[in-house]
Structure formats: C-alpha cells, structure tokens
Design an enzyme around this catalytic site. Sequence first.
Site, PDB file in Angstrom:
ATOM      1  N   ALA A 149       5.614  -0.264  -4.598  1.00  0.00           N
ATOM      2  CA  ALA A 149       6.655   0.836  -4.531  1.00  0.00           C
ATOM      3  C   ALA A 149       6.447   1.771  -3.536  1.00  0.00           C
ATOM      4  O   ALA A 149       5.309   2.133  -3.291  1.00  0.00           O
ATOM      5  CB  ALA A 149       6.914   1.423  -5.861  1.00  0.00           C
ATOM      6  N   ASP A 150       7.319   2.574  -3.089  1.00  0.00           N
ATOM      7  CA  ASP A 150       7.489   3.802  -2.275  1.00  0.00           C
ATOM      8  C   ASP A 150       8.850   4.626  -2.327  1.00  0.00           C
ATOM      9  O   ASP A 150       9.764   4.097  -2.415  1.00  0.00           O
ATOM     10  CB  ASP A 150       7.247   3.317  -0.666  1.00  0.00           C
ATOM     11  CG  ASP A 150       6.968   4.344   0.235  1.00  0.00           C
ATOM     12  OD1 ASP A 150       5.456   4.705   0.192  1.00  0.00           O
ATOM     13  OD2 ASP A 150       7.796   5.164   0.675  1.00  0.00           O
ATOM     14  N   THR A 151       8.643   5.873  -2.544  1.00  0.00           N
ATOM     15  CA  THR A 151       9.631   7.112  -2.787  1.00  0.00           C
ATOM     16  C   THR A 151       9.278   7.880  -1.449  1.00  0.00           C
ATOM     17  O   THR A 151       8.455   8.297  -1.182  1.00  0.00           O
ATOM     18  CB  THR A 151       9.391   7.524  -3.884  1.00  0.00           C
ATOM     19  OG1 THR A 151       9.217   6.777  -4.880  1.00  0.00           O
ATOM     20  CG2 THR A 151      10.391   8.841  -4.129  1.00  0.00           C
TER      21      THR A 151
END
Length: 199
Positions: A76-78
């Site tokens: 994941a990446d935000t």
Amino acid sequence: MNPIFQNRDIILASSSPRRRELLTGLGIPFRVAAPYAVEEVYPAGTAPHAVPAYLSALKSNAYPQPLTNRQILLTADTVVIHSGQVIGKPQDAADAARILRQLAASTHEVVTGITLRDNRRTVTCSETARVTFGPLSDDEITYYVDTYRPMDKAGAYGIQEWIGYIGIERIEGSFYNVMGLPTRLLYTTLIDFIQTANS
C-alpha cells in the site's frame, strides 16, 4: 476468522503500525514481510491521484521472494494531495511544520493505493478521501510536531492523533483510508481476489 482466509498466507509488506492495526481490526490473518529495498519514485508527469496506485504496485513488484499459490502479498501507499501537488512524508521537523501550515484552514485529499498479488495475478486499486482542517496556530503545530514526531506520515499528520482531534473539521470518505488503509475497499477486494482464485 472468516473461513475464506483459511489456508491463505497473507503477507503485509509495510512497516506501518497503523496498517497492522487496521488489518487486525478487519479480522484478516497476516504476517509482516521482512523489510526490503524499494526506491519509491514515480515517473514525471504521473497524475497525482495515480501516484499511490503506481507506488503500491512498485512495492509489490520489488518484493524479493517468489510467491506460492497460497500466498497473497499486500502492499500500500498513501499520499496527500493539496492544490494539485503530491505531498509525501516530511524530511524533518521544520518540513513537517511547513506542510501543516500549508494544510491548515483548507481542504486536501488523501489517496491510498493498494495492490494484491499472488503467483498468477495482480490487482491494484485506490480510494480518495477529502479532509478539511480548521485554522492551526503556530503553537499548535509546534506542539504536535515536537510531541508526536510525524515524520513517517504522509502530509505530516496522523488523523488518529491529537492534531486530528483538534484540527479536523470534516472528512468526506473513509476515516480509515486517511489512517492508511481503505478498510472496506481492501476487505471486499481481497474477498473477490480469493474467490476468483478459487473459481
């Protein structure tokens, strides 16, 4: 535990304690991958809202171990997007304070990309939430940065921390997405991913 997760080895490739907390809350059994090197860069000209999906897929492809048919890798990446610009993690305390002054008394977007991959398929998706901060004084910003040290957080803040309590006026979208994982999107996508594999 949901029976659909039985006989599945779900691997979370993230050092984020918030993502571990959210996966645990979802009732999804998982283990955390050993750290591995990946250069989190994206091509110039990438649309800001496409960056998290690109980076989550990049992290997935960089995973150094082959996957078996029982294993599912989750990455994941935000990022925070303000005035059309991608804001990542601050470089130091001064940068964190600068970012928070920029976000104060305005609305920004938080976009999280997630990638699921097994030994045959890859699925990537993302979700956006809009967050509105009220005004923040310099004293409030300094207190937060000095006390909570938010250098590991996109946009230099954690919504679940003090600054979220006193600063956020409104959220449009998933609170948990702002924390680092769009929990409902992840859950439904993971269920579909497993069911498709079983069909």
